[in-house]
Enzyme design. Structure first.
Site, PDB file in Angstrom:
ATOM      1  N   GLU A  10      52.961  42.112  32.165  1.00 32.10           N
ATOM      2  CA  GLU A  10      52.256  41.004  32.815  1.00 32.10           C
ATOM      3  C   GLU A  10      52.613  39.693  32.108  1.00 32.10           C
ATOM      4  OE1 GLU A  10      48.043  41.762  32.760  1.00 32.10           O
ATOM      5  OE2 GLU A  10      48.255  43.698  33.784  1.00 32.10           O
ATOM      6  N   ARG A  52      45.149  49.060  30.408  1.00 29.41           N
ATOM      7  CA  ARG A  52      46.293  48.248  30.018  1.00 29.41           C
ATOM      8  C   ARG A  52      47.513  48.729  30.789  1.00 29.41           C
ATOM      9  NH1 ARG A  52      43.289  44.945  28.407  1.00 29.41           N
ATOM     10  NH2 ARG A  52      43.120  44.026  26.310  1.00 29.41           N
ATOM     11  N   HIS A  75      44.923  42.183  37.415  1.00 29.31           N
ATOM     12  CA  HIS A  75      44.189  42.314  36.153  1.00 29.31           C
ATOM     13  C   HIS A  75      42.855  41.566  36.212  1.00 29.31           C
ATOM     14  CE1 HIS A  75      44.792  42.977  31.534  1.00 29.31           C
ATOM     15  NE2 HIS A  75      43.531  43.136  31.889  1.00 29.31           N
TER      16      HIS A  75
END
Length: 376
Positions: free
Chosen positions: A237, A208, A254
């Site tokens: 993000e 993360r 990601h």
């Protein structure tokens, strides 16, 4: 029955169409009005399922996320409303492991390193961390696992402290985002730790974005003693700290867990969970949902060198392709999401059958292996 699904969730129509009307919507823009008449809600990490999203939900009975992490789900809010919940633990562990190994092989070539004998600190030894560990050990790396919650829970593996793991040649992070409890992970790599790391150390984050303090990393990278960063996840993000991108070795939007197998497995695990919840039989297998790979087999000859292993790995997945695409296409938040939505098909190493070798490294890495040659 109305089934509301993130538009980027693969094969959901095939798996859930028998149960009712499938409605696909953009996950990041999902609204309470859209959820109002849904009986089932299936999301990914870009959708925060909280009291605001659930405010008008009159019929919702089941929520699922096709992800390992659950920090975007307010499970207390679901429980308070009697809504069943399921995630997809381990669905993309192989994909993330392959991403990290692909990156390590790129770095080894770039800096003329021999991975065998190097130390790898893995912060978080759950599904993805364990996948990385097994593959790294196949390449001869010395793995140091750090996971206080698992250690305290009685996991029999040998664990090291965070400080010991951070002292390894390479450190790879695989923890959930946790703000509470005895082991919070937000800014686990904070300004103080970042300042203490030796110049040139390799750091990988495929967990993360908020686990690393991105601004402090940027400040460190702007000094005369930068670190060597592989970043698949970012704070805030999709509106990330764009200035940090040029200071990374490899940067991606990601997508570490975005193999086709991993994405399909995430959806399939929710299909399994819903069938169990509703008392329905399973009528489909996940393997039947996979298309044939473009390259399905290759012929090799023993003995295989480290360079040969790298060639096979990057034949199936070379992280440099994603890095180049990201650097060229990132123009802000909208482009970040667009790259994820339009991500090209990527297969896992198991899709490639390697003929003519009995090298145990191939099996440990996850390739399909046969020691028989084509001619046999």
């Amino acid at each position: 029955m109305r089934i509301l699904i993130d538009e980027n969730m693969p094969v959901a129509d095939v798996l859930f169409a028998d149960f009712g009307e499938v409605v696909r919507v953009p996950g990041r823009q999902m609204t309470a009005e859209q959820v109002a008449d849904a009986d089932v809600l299936l999301v990914r990490s870009v959708t925060r399922v909280d009291t605001a999203l659930l405010a008008q939900a009159r019929r919702l009975k089941f929520v699922g996320t096709a992800t390992i992490g659950t920090d975007h789900i307010d499970q207390e809010a679901l429980a308070a409303r009697g809504i069943a919940f399921s995630s997809a633990p381990g669905c993309n562990k192989i994909s993330v492991g392959e991403y990290v190994i692909s990156a390590l092989l790129v770095l080894a070539e770039r800096y003329q390193l021999c991975l065998a004998g190097m130390t790898l600190g893995i912060i978080g030894a759950g599904n993805t961390g364990s996948s990385v560990a097994a593959k790294a050990q196949a390449l001869g790396m010395q793995v140091c696992l750090c996971d206080p919650p698992l250690a305290e829970a009685g996991d029999p593996r040998v664990f090291v402290s965070y400080d010991v793991a951070l002292a390894c040649d390479v450190v790879s992070f695989h923890v959930p985002l946790d703000d509470d409890g005895p082991h919070p992970t937000r800014h686990l790599l904070d300004a103080e730790r970042i300042a203490q790391l030796p110049a040139g150390q390799f750091l990988i984050n495929a967990s993360r974005g908020e686990v690393w303090d991105n601004l402090s990393l940027l400040l460190r990278q702007q000094t005369a003693e930068p670190l060597r960063l592989v970043m698949d996840v970012w704070e805030h993000e999709p509106d990330i700290l764009q200035e940090l991108i040029p200071f990374t070795e490899l940067a991606t939007p990601h997508i570490a867990g975005y193999s086709l197998e991993g994405k399909i497995m995430g959806t399939y695990q929710l299909y399994q969970a819903y069938c169990q919840f509703a008392g329905l039989p399973l009528t489909r297998t996940w393997q039947a949902l996979l298309p044939a790979p473009a390259v399905s087999q290759v012929q090799v000859q023993d003995p295989l060198s480290a360079a040969h292993i790298k060639q096979l790995v990057h034949l199936v997945y070379d992280v440099r392709r994603d890095d180049a695409r990201f650097r060229m296409a990132y123009q802000g938040a909208a482009s970040f999401d667009a790259m994820r939505k339009q991500y090209p098909e990527r297969r896992e190493w198991s899709s490639l059958r390697v003929q003519g070798s009995a090298d145990p490294r191939l099996t440990a890495l996850g390739f399909s292996v046969s020691d028989q040659s084509f001619s046999n």
